[in-house]
Design a protein around this motif. Structure first.
Motif, PDB file in Angstrom:
ATOM      1  N   GLY A   1       0.793  -1.217   0.000  1.00 36.44           N
ATOM      2  CA  GLY A   1       0.000   0.000   0.000  1.00 36.44           C
ATOM      3  C   GLY A   1       0.824   1.266   0.000  1.00 36.44           C
ATOM      4  O   GLY A   1       0.339   2.342   0.352  1.00 36.44           O
ATOM      5  N   LEU A   2       2.081   1.118  -0.390  1.00 36.25           N
ATOM      6  CA  LEU A   2       2.954   2.293  -0.439  1.00 36.25           C
ATOM      7  C   LEU A   2       2.847   2.971  -1.796  1.00 36.25           C
ATOM      8  O   LEU A   2       2.865   2.301  -2.825  1.00 36.25           O
ATOM      9  N   LYS A   3       2.747   4.264  -1.786  1.00 34.43           N
ATOM     10  CA  LYS A   3       2.685   4.995  -3.051  1.00 34.43           C
ATOM     11  C   LYS A   3       4.101   5.345  -3.506  1.00 34.43           C
ATOM     12  O   LYS A   3       4.423   6.497  -3.778  1.00 34.43           O
ATOM     13  N   ARG A   4       4.934   4.342  -3.518  1.00 37.12           N
ATOM     14  CA  ARG A   4       6.332   4.511  -3.917  1.00 37.12           C
ATOM     15  C   ARG A   4       6.641   3.520  -5.015  1.00 37.12           C
ATOM     16  O   ARG A   4       5.978   2.485  -5.139  1.00 37.12           O
ATOM     17  N   THR A   5       7.672   3.838  -5.770  1.00 35.37           N
ATOM     18  CA  THR A   5       8.111   2.875  -6.768  1.00 35.37           C
ATOM     19  C   THR A   5       8.832   1.730  -6.067  1.00 35.37           C
ATOM     20  O   THR A   5       9.335   1.883  -4.944  1.00 35.37           O
ATOM     21  N   GLY A   6       8.876   0.612  -6.733  1.00 35.92           N
ATOM     22  CA  GLY A   6       9.618  -0.513  -6.180  1.00 35.92           C
ATOM     23  C   GLY A   6      11.071  -0.164  -5.962  1.00 35.92           C
ATOM     24  O   GLY A   6      11.696  -0.554  -4.975  1.00 35.92           O
ATOM     25  N   LYS A   7      11.566   0.597  -6.879  1.00 42.13           N
ATOM     26  CA  LYS A   7      12.948   1.044  -6.807  1.00 42.13           C
ATOM     27  C   LYS A   7      13.211   1.825  -5.523  1.00 42.13           C
ATOM     28  O   LYS A   7      14.202   1.628  -4.836  1.00 42.13           O
ATOM     29  N   SER A   8      12.286   2.723  -5.251  1.00 43.13           N
ATOM     30  CA  SER A   8      12.419   3.563  -4.065  1.00 43.13           C
ATOM     31  C   SER A   8      12.354   2.717  -2.803  1.00 43.13           C
ATOM     32  O   SER A   8      13.116   2.928  -1.848  1.00 43.13           O
ATOM     33  N   CYS A   9      11.442   1.749  -2.799  1.00 41.25           N
ATOM     34  CA  CYS A   9      11.306   0.869  -1.629  1.00 41.25           C
ATOM     35  C   CYS A   9      12.583   0.065  -1.425  1.00 41.25           C
ATOM     36  O   CYS A   9      13.069  -0.091  -0.296  1.00 41.25           O
ATOM     37  N   ARG A  10      13.089  -0.461  -2.502  1.00 42.01           N
ATOM     38  CA  ARG A  10      14.293  -1.274  -2.413  1.00 42.01           C
ATOM     39  C   ARG A  10      15.450  -0.458  -1.832  1.00 42.01           C
ATOM     40  O   ARG A  10      16.164  -0.894  -0.925  1.00 42.01           O
ATOM     41  N   LEU A  11      15.602   0.741  -2.344  1.00 41.15           N
ATOM     42  CA  LEU A  11      16.682   1.609  -1.902  1.00 41.15           C
ATOM     43  C   LEU A  11      16.541   1.947  -0.421  1.00 41.15           C
ATOM     44  O   LEU A  11      17.509   1.917   0.340  1.00 41.15           O
ATOM     45  N   ARG A  12      15.321   2.263  -0.037  1.00 40.38           N
ATOM     46  CA  ARG A  12      15.074   2.613   1.359  1.00 40.38           C
ATOM     47  C   ARG A  12      15.403   1.430   2.264  1.00 40.38           C
ATOM     48  O   ARG A  12      16.006   1.589   3.316  1.00 40.38           O
ATOM     49  N   TRP A  13      14.988   0.268   1.846  1.00 36.61           N
ATOM     50  CA  TRP A  13      15.215  -0.929   2.646  1.00 36.61           C
ATOM     51  C   TRP A  13      16.713  -1.220   2.748  1.00 36.61           C
ATOM     52  O   TRP A  13      17.248  -1.426   3.827  1.00 36.61           O
ATOM     53  N   LEU A  14      17.370  -1.216   1.626  1.00 29.04           N
ATOM     54  CA  LEU A  14      18.781  -1.597   1.608  1.00 29.04           C
ATOM     55  C   LEU A  14      19.668  -0.586   2.330  1.00 29.04           C
ATOM     56  O   LEU A  14      20.611  -0.952   3.024  1.00 29.04           O
ATOM     57  N   ASN A  15      19.355   0.669   2.156  1.00 30.28           N
ATOM     58  CA  ASN A  15      20.255   1.693   2.683  1.00 30.28           C
ATOM     59  C   ASN A  15      19.912   2.171   4.082  1.00 30.28           C
ATOM     60  O   ASN A  15      20.706   2.854   4.709  1.00 30.28           O
ATOM     61  N   TYR A  16      18.729   1.854   4.551  1.00 24.93           N
ATOM     62  CA  TYR A  16      18.311   2.474   5.807  1.00 24.93           C
ATOM     63  C   TYR A  16      17.571   1.538   6.748  1.00 24.93           C
ATOM     64  O   TYR A  16      17.815   1.548   7.949  1.00 24.93           O
ATOM     65  N   LEU A  17      16.684   0.738   6.231  1.00 31.56           N
ATOM     66  CA  LEU A  17      15.775   0.000   7.114  1.00 31.56           C
ATOM     67  C   LEU A  17      16.237  -1.408   7.477  1.00 31.56           C
ATOM     68  O   LEU A  17      15.778  -1.964   8.472  1.00 31.56           O
ATOM     69  N   ARG A  18      17.091  -1.981   6.666  1.00 29.55           N
ATOM     70  CA  ARG A  18      17.568  -3.325   6.982  1.00 29.55           C
ATOM     71  C   ARG A  18      18.100  -3.368   8.405  1.00 29.55           C
ATOM     72  O   ARG A  18      18.828  -2.469   8.826  1.00 29.55           O
ATOM     73  N   PRO A  19      17.782  -4.430   9.150  1.00 32.26           N
ATOM     74  CA  PRO A  19      18.204  -4.489  10.555  1.00 32.26           C
ATOM     75  C   PRO A  19      19.711  -4.537  10.722  1.00 32.26           C
ATOM     76  O   PRO A  19      20.234  -4.139  11.760  1.00 32.26           O
ATOM     77  N   ASP A  20      20.419  -5.031   9.733  1.00 36.54           N
ATOM     78  CA  ASP A  20      21.866  -5.182   9.890  1.00 36.54           C
ATOM     79  C   ASP A  20      22.638  -3.978   9.391  1.00 36.54           C
ATOM     80  O   ASP A  20      23.864  -3.990   9.366  1.00 36.54           O
ATOM     81  N   VAL A  21      21.917  -2.958   8.988  1.00 36.97           N
ATOM     82  CA  VAL A  21      22.605  -1.788   8.462  1.00 36.97           C
ATOM     83  C   VAL A  21      23.262  -0.993   9.590  1.00 36.97           C
ATOM     84  O   VAL A  21      22.666  -0.766  10.638  1.00 36.97           O
ATOM     85  N   ARG A  22      24.510  -0.660   9.401  1.00 41.81           N
ATOM     86  CA  ARG A  22      25.216   0.180  10.369  1.00 41.81           C
ATOM     87  C   ARG A  22      25.336   1.558   9.767  1.00 41.81           C
ATOM     88  O   ARG A  22      25.620   1.709   8.598  1.00 41.81           O
ATOM     89  N   ARG A  23      25.129   2.558  10.581  1.00 46.65           N
ATOM     90  CA  ARG A  23      25.134   3.907  10.027  1.00 46.65           C
ATOM     91  C   ARG A  23      26.116   4.805  10.750  1.00 46.65           C
ATOM     92  O   ARG A  23      26.260   4.755  11.954  1.00 46.65           O
TER      93      ARG A  23
END
Length: 204
Positions: A47-69
């Motif tokens: 139900g997100l009004k985002r492109t798949g690309k945008s979702c993927r990027l958000r997940w990979l770069n920010y939301l993944r639990p193993d991401v260190r920032r």
DNA sequence: AACATCCGCAACCGCTATGCG
DNA sequence: TCGCATAGCGGTTGCGGATGT
């Protein structure tokens, strides 16, 4: 540009710009319950009004639990310099694979904003040699060259000091482009732990 | 205190690679 | 083999905070 919140009627179709906490939660929730899949389908199903690309990027770069920032360590930094000397630009994802929890986007940004800046400064001070040495070196001996680059006025490890924000998952981190803390908006200040704990309780 | 400039980073764009019917 | 859809990557943009004047 892309970061402006989209409020026009067209934006009801596809949202662009910074992600809200609500969108993050939806995405995290959905992936936690269904796993990653075809991103375009995932975006629609969630139900997100985002492109798949945008979702993927958000997940990979920010939301993944193993991401260190943030807080790139001197060791990581040296590794980045070494691997970049080996492979050059255009291999950020390859470099990122050697830095667990780091994303190609983060490494790319780090390189461009910190390291490249100092290479340019070194060029100005010492001519073209230092940058060309670093960029062309294939032996992995670039550590000493980093010192040479950073020599202009401070220790290289000081020069490349880590970003100011916190990295740990259990600490509050500012959302992208969030207002100053004193003007924090409810939608714009949360920790990854918040999102993950919320999804744990709120998952469907 | 106000304004200008710089810097860091999230997010988007465009292109290429890969998979599948 | 071809064409389309999707994933993945590197490059670029521009917002907003930090810093300097």
């Amino acid at each position: 540009m892309d970061k402006k919140p989209c409020n026009s009627s067209q934006d009801a179709e596809v949202r662009k710009g910074p992600w809200t906490m609500e969108e993050d939660m939806i995405l995290v929730n959905y992936i936690a319950n269904h796993g990653e899949g075809v991103w375009n389908t995932l975006a629609k199903s969630a139900g997100l009004k985002r492109t798949g690309k945008s979702c993927r990027l958000r997940w990979l770069n920010y939301l993944r639990p193993d991401v260190r920032r943030g807080n790139i360590t001197p060791e990581e930094e040296l590794l980045i310099v070494e691997l970049h000397a080996k492979w050059g630009n255009s291999r950020w994802s390859k470099i990122a694979k050697h830095l667990p929890g780091r994303t190609d986007n983060e490494i790319k940004n780090y390189w461009r904003t910190r390291i490249q800046k100092h290479i340019k400064q070194a060029e100005n001070l010492y001519g073209q040699s230092s940058s060309s040495v670093v960029m062309n070196d294939q032996t992995g001996s670039s550590i000493s060259q980093v010192s040479a680059i950073g020599r202009m006025d401070v220790d290289p490890l000081e020069t490349y000091s880590a970003p100011s924000f916190q990295t740990n998952m259990d600490q509050a981190i500012p959302a992208p482009h969030l207002p100053a803390p004193e003007s924090i908006n409810d939608n714009y200040y949360w920790s990854m732990e918040d999102i993950w704990s919320m999804q744990l309780f709120g998952g469907d």
